[in-house]
Write a protein that holds these residues in place. Structure first.
Motif, mmCIF file in Angstrom:
data_model
loop_
_atom_site.group_PDB
_atom_site.id
_atom_site.type_symbol
_atom_site.label_atom_id
_atom_site.label_comp_id
_atom_site.label_asym_id
_atom_site.label_seq_id
_atom_site.Cartn_x
_atom_site.Cartn_y
_atom_site.Cartn_z
ATOM 1 N N LYS A 97 -3.060 0.102 -34.917
ATOM 2 C CA LYS A 97 -3.854 -0.083 -36.139
ATOM 3 C C LYS A 97 -3.353 0.836 -37.244
ATOM 4 N N ALA A 98 -3.099 2.099 -36.907
ATOM 5 C CA ALA A 98 -2.603 3.063 -37.899
ATOM 6 C C ALA A 98 -1.237 2.657 -38.451
ATOM 7 N N ALA A 99 -0.448 1.951 -37.645
ATOM 8 C CA ALA A 99 0.879 1.506 -38.077
ATOM 9 C C ALA A 99 0.811 0.232 -38.924
ATOM 10 N N GLY A 100 -0.386 -0.286 -39.131
ATOM 11 C CA GLY A 100 -0.546 -1.471 -39.956
ATOM 12 C C GLY A 100 -0.284 -2.782 -39.238
ATOM 13 N N ARG A 101 -0.317 -2.766 -37.916
ATOM 14 C CA ARG A 101 -0.106 -3.996 -37.152
ATOM 15 C C ARG A 101 -1.299 -4.947 -37.348
ATOM 16 N N LYS A 102 -1.075 -6.222 -37.075
ATOM 17 C CA LYS A 102 -2.152 -7.210 -37.116
ATOM 18 C C LYS A 102 -3.067 -7.056 -35.913
ATOM 19 N N GLY A 103 -2.500 -6.571 -34.814
ATOM 20 C CA GLY A 103 -3.280 -6.406 -33.596
ATOM 21 C C GLY A 103 -2.387 -6.167 -32.400
ATOM 22 N N VAL A 104 -2.993 -6.310 -31.220
ATOM 23 C CA VAL A 104 -2.331 -6.048 -29.945
ATOM 24 C C VAL A 104 -2.518 -7.273 -29.052
ATOM 25 N N VAL A 105 -1.446 -7.663 -28.351
ATOM 26 C CA VAL A 105 -1.475 -8.822 -27.457
ATOM 27 C C VAL A 105 -0.990 -8.381 -26.077
ATOM 28 N N LEU A 106 -1.662 -8.869 -25.047
ATOM 29 C CA LEU A 106 -1.236 -8.608 -23.670
ATOM 30 C C LEU A 106 -1.572 -9.820 -22.823
ATOM 31 N N THR A 107 -1.032 -9.843 -21.628
ATOM 32 C CA THR A 107 -1.425 -10.848 -20.656
ATOM 33 C C THR A 107 -1.966 -10.118 -19.437
ATOM 34 N N CYS A 108 -2.892 -10.784 -18.751
ATOM 35 C CA CYS A 108 -3.469 -10.189 -17.546
ATOM 36 C C CYS A 108 -3.907 -11.289 -16.597
ATOM 37 N N VAL A 148 -5.037 -19.509 -20.748
ATOM 38 C CA VAL A 148 -3.819 -19.339 -19.958
ATOM 39 C C VAL A 148 -2.620 -19.193 -20.896
ATOM 40 N N SER A 149 -1.821 -18.185 -20.616
ATOM 41 C CA SER A 149 -0.645 -17.846 -21.422
ATOM 42 C C SER A 149 0.514 -18.801 -21.172
ATOM 43 N N VAL A 150 1.400 -18.899 -22.162
ATOM 44 C CA VAL A 150 2.650 -19.640 -21.960
ATOM 45 C C VAL A 150 3.578 -18.874 -21.018
ATOM 46 N N SER A 151 3.331 -17.584 -20.860
ATOM 47 C CA SER A 151 4.146 -16.772 -19.954
ATOM 48 C C SER A 151 3.812 -17.103 -18.505
ATOM 49 N N THR A 152 4.856 -17.277 -17.725
ATOM 50 C CA THR A 152 4.700 -17.455 -16.280
ATOM 51 C C THR A 152 5.479 -16.363 -15.551
ATOM 52 N N HIS A 153 5.645 -15.238 -16.219
ATOM 53 C CA HIS A 153 6.391 -14.100 -15.684
ATOM 54 C C HIS A 153 5.987 -13.840 -14.234
ATOM 55 N N GLY A 154 6.983 -13.784 -13.356
ATOM 56 C CA GLY A 154 6.721 -13.518 -11.941
ATOM 57 C C GLY A 154 6.048 -14.673 -11.219
ATOM 58 N N ASP A 155 6.079 -15.874 -11.834
ATOM 59 C CA ASP A 155 5.425 -17.052 -11.260
ATOM 60 C C ASP A 155 3.930 -16.837 -11.038
ATOM 61 N N VAL A 156 3.291 -16.210 -12.040
ATOM 62 C CA VAL A 156 1.869 -15.908 -11.974
ATOM 63 C C VAL A 156 1.173 -16.591 -13.151
ATOM 64 N N VAL A 157 -0.087 -16.955 -12.961
ATOM 65 C CA VAL A 157 -0.905 -17.473 -14.058
ATOM 66 C C VAL A 157 -1.509 -16.266 -14.776
ATOM 67 N N TRP A 158 -1.177 -16.137 -16.049
ATOM 68 C CA TRP A 158 -1.648 -15.032 -16.874
ATOM 69 C C TRP A 158 -2.579 -15.566 -17.951
ATOM 70 N N HIS A 159 -3.513 -14.742 -18.357
ATOM 71 C CA HIS A 159 -4.349 -15.033 -19.514
ATOM 72 C C HIS A 159 -3.848 -14.184 -20.663
ATOM 73 N N GLN A 160 -3.661 -14.797 -21.822
ATOM 74 C CA GLN A 160 -3.286 -14.031 -23.005
ATOM 75 C C GLN A 160 -4.551 -13.491 -23.653
ATOM 76 N N MET A 161 -4.521 -12.207 -23.974
ATOM 77 C CA MET A 161 -5.652 -11.550 -24.622
ATOM 78 C C MET A 161 -5.156 -10.907 -25.900
ATOM 79 N N ARG A 162 -6.004 -10.975 -26.926
ATOM 80 C CA ARG A 162 -5.612 -10.478 -28.247
ATOM 81 C C ARG A 162 -6.727 -9.626 -28.834
ATOM 82 N N LEU A 163 -6.324 -8.505 -29.389
ATOM 83 C CA LEU A 163 -7.201 -7.654 -30.194
ATOM 84 C C LEU A 163 -6.671 -7.741 -31.612
#
Length: 160
Positions: free
Chosen positions: A114-125, A143-158
């Motif tokens: 936030k201090a760096a002026g970013r729009k937000g933070v994104v992760l998958t879990c 569900v995320s477009v990422s299938t990293h490690g052949d896992v179902v991930w949820h994309q989360m955004r702040l």
């Protein structure tokens, strides 16, 4: 305890913590961590107590709004002035789990972004961790477009 950024000397420790925390297909290799530290050490946040790294968060910055599999593998996709802070992993050493280490780091990462002026933070879990990230204000986008490690991930955004 203090929070600091990664140094090349931290790579082995970070790789050991990552290997102890994720199955091989999901975790970053030592080589991958070394490449990330070389390109964007300031996008690693380490919780350090007396020289012992208890936990870390890492990712990079980009203008792309969604986390993709290519981001894990190519540190040169990092765009230092980009709008989104991506998080690739939130990792706590097994001996220090349930001490609030990950929470402390996440609060710092979000404050720094936030201090760096970013729009937000994104992760998958994984689905079981949606509630954990929601307590920091992250919203599950499905569900995320990422299938990293052949896992179902949820994309989360702040979003700030």
């Amino acid at each position: 305890m203090s929070i600091r950024h990664a140094l090349p000397a931290d790579v082995d420790t970070l790789a050991d913590i990552e290997a102890a925390s994720y199955p091989p297909a999901e975790g970053a290799s030592r080589q991958s961590i070394a490449g990330r530290v070389a390109v964007y050490p300031d996008c690693f946040w380490l919780l350090d107590e007396g020289g012992e790294v208890k936990a870390f968060v890492n990712g990079f910055v980009t203008d792309m709004p969604d986390l993709t599999d290519e981001m894990y593998d190519d540190p040169h996709l990092h765009t230092p002035k980009g709008g989104w802070q991506m998080i690739f992993s939130v990792v706590t050493a097994p001996a220090h789990r349930h001490e609030g280490c990950a929470s402390r780091l996440l609060r710092q990462v979000c404050a720094d972004a936030k201090a760096a002026g970013r729009k937000g933070v994104v992760l998958t879990c994984k689905e079981r961790l949606i509630g954990f990230y929601a307590q920091f204000g992250f919203v599950d986008e499905g569900v995320s477009v990422s299938t990293h490690g052949d896992v179902v991930w949820h994309q989360m955004r702040l979003t700030f």
